[in-house]
Design a protein around this motif. Structure first.
Motif, PDB file in Angstrom:
ATOM      1  N   MET A  27      44.031  -6.115 106.485  1.00 25.70           N
ATOM      2  CA  MET A  27      44.194  -7.490 106.013  1.00 25.70           C
ATOM      3  C   MET A  27      45.675  -7.863 105.907  1.00 25.70           C
ATOM      4  O   MET A  27      46.083  -8.947 106.319  1.00 25.70           O
ATOM      5  CB  MET A  27      43.505  -7.684 104.657  1.00 25.70           C
ATOM      6  N   VAL A  28      46.466  -6.959 105.349  1.00 24.45           N
ATOM      7  CA  VAL A  28      47.893  -7.223 105.180  1.00 24.45           C
ATOM      8  C   VAL A  28      48.573  -7.381 106.539  1.00 24.45           C
ATOM      9  O   VAL A  28      49.354  -8.320 106.748  1.00 24.45           O
ATOM     10  CB  VAL A  28      48.568  -6.109 104.349  1.00 24.45           C
ATOM     11  N   GLN A  29      48.258  -6.489 107.458  1.00 20.80           N
ATOM     12  CA  GLN A  29      48.867  -6.577 108.785  1.00 20.80           C
ATOM     13  C   GLN A  29      48.486  -7.888 109.477  1.00 20.80           C
ATOM     14  O   GLN A  29      49.317  -8.518 110.126  1.00 20.80           O
ATOM     15  CB  GLN A  29      48.447  -5.382 109.638  1.00 20.80           C
ATOM     16  N   SER A  30      47.237  -8.310 109.320  1.00 19.67           N
ATOM     17  CA  SER A  30      46.805  -9.573 109.921  1.00 19.67           C
ATOM     18  C   SER A  30      47.553 -10.755 109.316  1.00 19.67           C
ATOM     19  O   SER A  30      48.022 -11.643 110.038  1.00 19.67           O
ATOM     20  CB  SER A  30      45.303  -9.767 109.731  1.00 19.67           C
ATOM     21  N   MET A  31      47.633 -10.768 107.981  1.00 21.26           N
ATOM     22  CA  MET A  31      48.330 -11.867 107.316  1.00 21.26           C
ATOM     23  C   MET A  31      49.800 -11.913 107.716  1.00 21.26           C
ATOM     24  O   MET A  31      50.334 -12.982 108.017  1.00 21.26           O
ATOM     25  CB  MET A  31      48.219 -11.738 105.787  1.00 21.26           C
ATOM     26  N   SER A  49      59.604  -7.913 103.715  1.00 18.32           N
ATOM     27  CA  SER A  49      59.860  -7.938 102.272  1.00 18.32           C
ATOM     28  C   SER A  49      58.698  -8.580 101.500  1.00 18.32           C
ATOM     29  O   SER A  49      58.582  -8.403 100.291  1.00 18.32           O
ATOM     30  CB  SER A  49      61.159  -8.681 101.966  1.00 18.32           C
ATOM     31  N   PHE A  50      57.818  -9.305 102.189  1.00 21.43           N
ATOM     32  CA  PHE A  50      56.667  -9.940 101.547  1.00 21.43           C
ATOM     33  C   PHE A  50      55.410  -9.069 101.594  1.00 21.43           C
ATOM     34  O   PHE A  50      54.339  -9.505 101.205  1.00 21.43           O
ATOM     35  CB  PHE A  50      56.365 -11.289 102.211  1.00 21.43           C
ATOM     36  N   TRP A  51      55.533  -7.836 102.070  1.00 24.46           N
ATOM     37  CA  TRP A  51      54.391  -6.959 102.243  1.00 24.46           C
ATOM     38  C   TRP A  51      53.635  -6.755 100.922  1.00 24.46           C
ATOM     39  O   TRP A  51      52.416  -6.809 100.878  1.00 24.46           O
ATOM     40  CB  TRP A  51      54.871  -5.613 102.798  1.00 24.46           C
ATOM     41  N   GLY A  52      54.346  -6.531  99.832  1.00 26.80           N
ATOM     42  CA  GLY A  52      53.716  -6.306  98.527  1.00 26.80           C
ATOM     43  C   GLY A  52      52.908  -7.504  98.060  1.00 26.80           C
ATOM     44  O   GLY A  52      51.812  -7.359  97.515  1.00 26.80           O
ATOM     45  N   TYR A  53      53.437  -8.703  98.286  1.00 24.59           N
ATOM     46  CA  TYR A  53      52.712  -9.916  97.911  1.00 24.59           C
ATOM     47  C   TYR A  53      51.443 -10.074  98.742  1.00 24.59           C
ATOM     48  O   TYR A  53      50.393 -10.456  98.239  1.00 24.59           O
ATOM     49  CB  TYR A  53      53.597 -11.153  98.072  1.00 24.59           C
ATOM     50  N   ALA A  54      51.554  -9.762 100.033  1.00 26.27           N
ATOM     51  CA  ALA A  54      50.385  -9.855 100.910  1.00 26.27           C
ATOM     52  C   ALA A  54      49.311  -8.859 100.469  1.00 26.27           C
ATOM     53  O   ALA A  54      48.119  -9.175 100.480  1.00 26.27           O
ATOM     54  CB  ALA A  54      50.788  -9.603 102.361  1.00 26.27           C
ATOM     55  N   LEU A  55      49.724  -7.674 100.059  1.00 29.00           N
ATOM     56  CA  LEU A  55      48.773  -6.666  99.579  1.00 29.00           C
ATOM     57  C   LEU A  55      48.079  -7.150  98.306  1.00 29.00           C
ATOM     58  O   LEU A  55      46.866  -6.990  98.147  1.00 29.00           O
ATOM     59  CB  LEU A  55      49.488  -5.342  99.328  1.00 29.00           C
ATOM     60  N   GLU A  56      48.835  -7.747  97.407  1.00 34.17           N
ATOM     61  CA  GLU A  56      48.258  -8.265  96.168  1.00 34.17           C
ATOM     62  C   GLU A  56      47.203  -9.341  96.460  1.00 34.17           C
ATOM     63  O   GLU A  56      46.124  -9.334  95.879  1.00 34.17           O
ATOM     64  CB  GLU A  56      49.373  -8.832  95.291  1.00 34.17           C
ATOM     65  N   ILE A  57      47.503 -10.245  97.368  1.00 37.19           N
ATOM     66  CA  ILE A  57      46.564 -11.305  97.736  1.00 37.19           C
ATOM     67  C   ILE A  57      45.329 -10.711  98.401  1.00 37.19           C
ATOM     68  O   ILE A  57      44.194 -11.114  98.117  1.00 37.19           O
ATOM     69  CB  ILE A  57      47.237 -12.340  98.667  1.00 37.19           C
TER      70      ILE A  57
END
Length: 118
Positions: free
Chosen positions: A77-81, A90-98
């Motif tokens: 999901m994170v990679q797709s987003m 740098s936004f990887w952590g936020y994408a994981l949280e979402i």
């Protein structure tokens, strides 16, 4: 959690939260035999609260199939987003949280309620 030494205290908090919200007891604790879970205090706590310890062999994350499957789903999901929106890493952590929040709001075949509702 910043340090592995915080694992025992965090587990106690998690156990109380789960049992208060669901009214059900934790029956088993599965771990990869990480040192943070092997302290005498931790093992005594599990025995005292009648929580079965299940240890997987070290270096075999594939034996913890439920958690590994969820981790793979989150990673996908994170990679797709990240690729769709073209965000910097740098936004990887936020994408994981979402991604985690989204998964908790989606129903599954095995449970009638979503994790969020539970």
């Amino acid at each position: 959690m910043r340090y592995k030494s915080e694992a025992f205290g965090r587990f106690k908090e998690y156990r109380l939260e789960v049992e208060n919200h669901t009214g059900r007891k934790i029956k088993a604790f599965r771990s990869d035999q990480g040192g943070e879970y092997l302290s005498g205090e931790f093992i005594y706590y599990l025995k005292e609260n009648i929580i079965l310890s299940q240890w997987t062999p070290p270096g075999t994350p594939q034996l913890n199939d439920v958690a590994e499957r969820r981790n793979q789903t989150l990673l996908d999901m994170v990679q797709s987003m990240m690729s769709f929106i073209k965000l910097p890493s740098s936004f990887w952590g936020y994408a994981l949280e979402i991604a985690a929040k989204l998964l908790n709001m989606v129903s599954s075949k095995t449970v009638s309620q979503t994790p969020y509702e539970i």
